[in-house]
Design an enzyme around this catalytic site. Sequence first.
Site, PDB file in Angstrom:
ATOM      1  N   PHE A  38      31.579   0.857 -46.413  1.00 52.86           N
ATOM      2  CA  PHE A  38      31.272  -0.449 -46.967  1.00 52.86           C
ATOM      3  C   PHE A  38      32.509  -1.413 -46.740  1.00 52.86           C
ATOM      4  CE2 PHE A  38      32.175  -2.422 -51.259  1.00 52.86           C
ATOM      5  CZ  PHE A  38      31.540  -3.458 -51.302  1.00 52.86           C
ATOM      6  N   TYR A 171      38.965  13.444 -55.981  1.00 54.20           N
ATOM      7  CA  TYR A 171      39.397  12.210 -55.366  1.00 54.20           C
ATOM      8  C   TYR A 171      40.406  11.693 -55.813  1.00 54.20           C
ATOM      9  CZ  TYR A 171      38.083   7.397 -54.083  1.00 54.20           C
ATOM     10  OH  TYR A 171      38.137   5.766 -53.527  1.00 54.20           O
ATOM     11  N   THR A 201      35.069  -2.547 -56.562  1.00 50.32           N
ATOM     12  CA  THR A 201      34.386  -3.626 -55.486  1.00 50.32           C
ATOM     13  C   THR A 201      32.852  -3.368 -55.023  1.00 50.32           C
ATOM     14  OG1 THR A 201      36.755  -3.603 -54.358  1.00 50.32           O
ATOM     15  CG2 THR A 201      34.979  -4.880 -53.224  1.00 50.32           C
TER      16      THR A 201
END
Length: 341
Positions: A38, A171, A201
């Site tokens: 992305f 993560y 985002t």
Amino acid sequence: MKRLDPVLEEDTKRMLVDLEGDSAVEGRSVLVTGGAGFLGSWLCDLLLKLGAQVTCLDNFSSGRLDNVSHLLGHERFRLVKQDVTRFECNDKYDFIVHAASRASPEDYQIHPIETMLANSLGSLKVLEVARRCDSKILYTSTSEVYGDAKVIPTPEDYWGNVNPIGPRSCYDEAKRFGEALFMSYYRKYGVDVRIARIFNTYGPRLREDSAYGRAVSRFISQALRGDDITVYGDGEQTRSFCYVTDMTVGLYLMLTREGVKGQVVNLGNPRETTINELAELIKRITNSRSRIVHLPPVPDDPRRRCPDISRATELLGWRPRVSLEDGLRRTVEWLKRKIES
Ligand code: UDP
């Protein structure tokens, strides 16, 4: 060459207006890991428009060929299909962006070890290249390093509240390790590292399918298809959503500007929104008859998230410009066309 979607075309033009006359990457060589993802693909587009020689490295685990297929055949673009943890090269890079990592909570929890390795061993691989080439190197870190933050808006000097063994730790802790490794290369070898902590985002190219789907992309897809909009928990948890062009410009400034060597900077939109508000807004913008339904909460879901962006404004002169309503409209227009095609 494939034509770019009109929303992407126009958004790229808008970024170029923001950066008019900028020649920091012109004729320079840039490596973007996760370049078919992305954010990586938006960066590839911008860097090419600004005259860079771009190498996009991706293993297509969550990135998509479709995000960069319009660039195939461009004389200054090269696509390398490889896992960053196995990356070795003798090429010279002036700039490196390390953006290769799964980022969707549902997806990285299915692939926890791969996620940890992309940010640890993967970081080591690109840092070694940067050390050899004397490159400027940007790490795309995350607001997740703050975990369930107790200080809102969150400044960079907040150390975080992370569950080190929870479902999100693959993560959160991988990104925290990545940051520590980048800072170690800065302190030990003087490598010109820069760390951006990216807050939520959204925009065109954010995946909406299966476990890749994030709140914004999934809700829009559900609303357009007339499916139930699935809010986890009471929906009163918050996020702050930044449109992708604002983020791409911020990342570009982080990569190229003087005065950010060895710095960590929050990038995100400081408007805090509940997930319920987001669902309502998307329902209204899409004119959808979908129902908003509440599903059980997900474990360790941070309750509030909002960036303090004073450092970004001070060091980079950066602040987001696209409103949530405007950004959502643009994302809806893009996804609608994608679904219909
Ligand atoms: N969320 C939701 N429904 C979904 C996907 C996400 O309610 O189908 C919630 C999620 O629990 C979180 C927020 O929306 O509170 C943002 O989730 P996202 O996956 O976009 O990113 P995160 O900020 O958790 O990394």
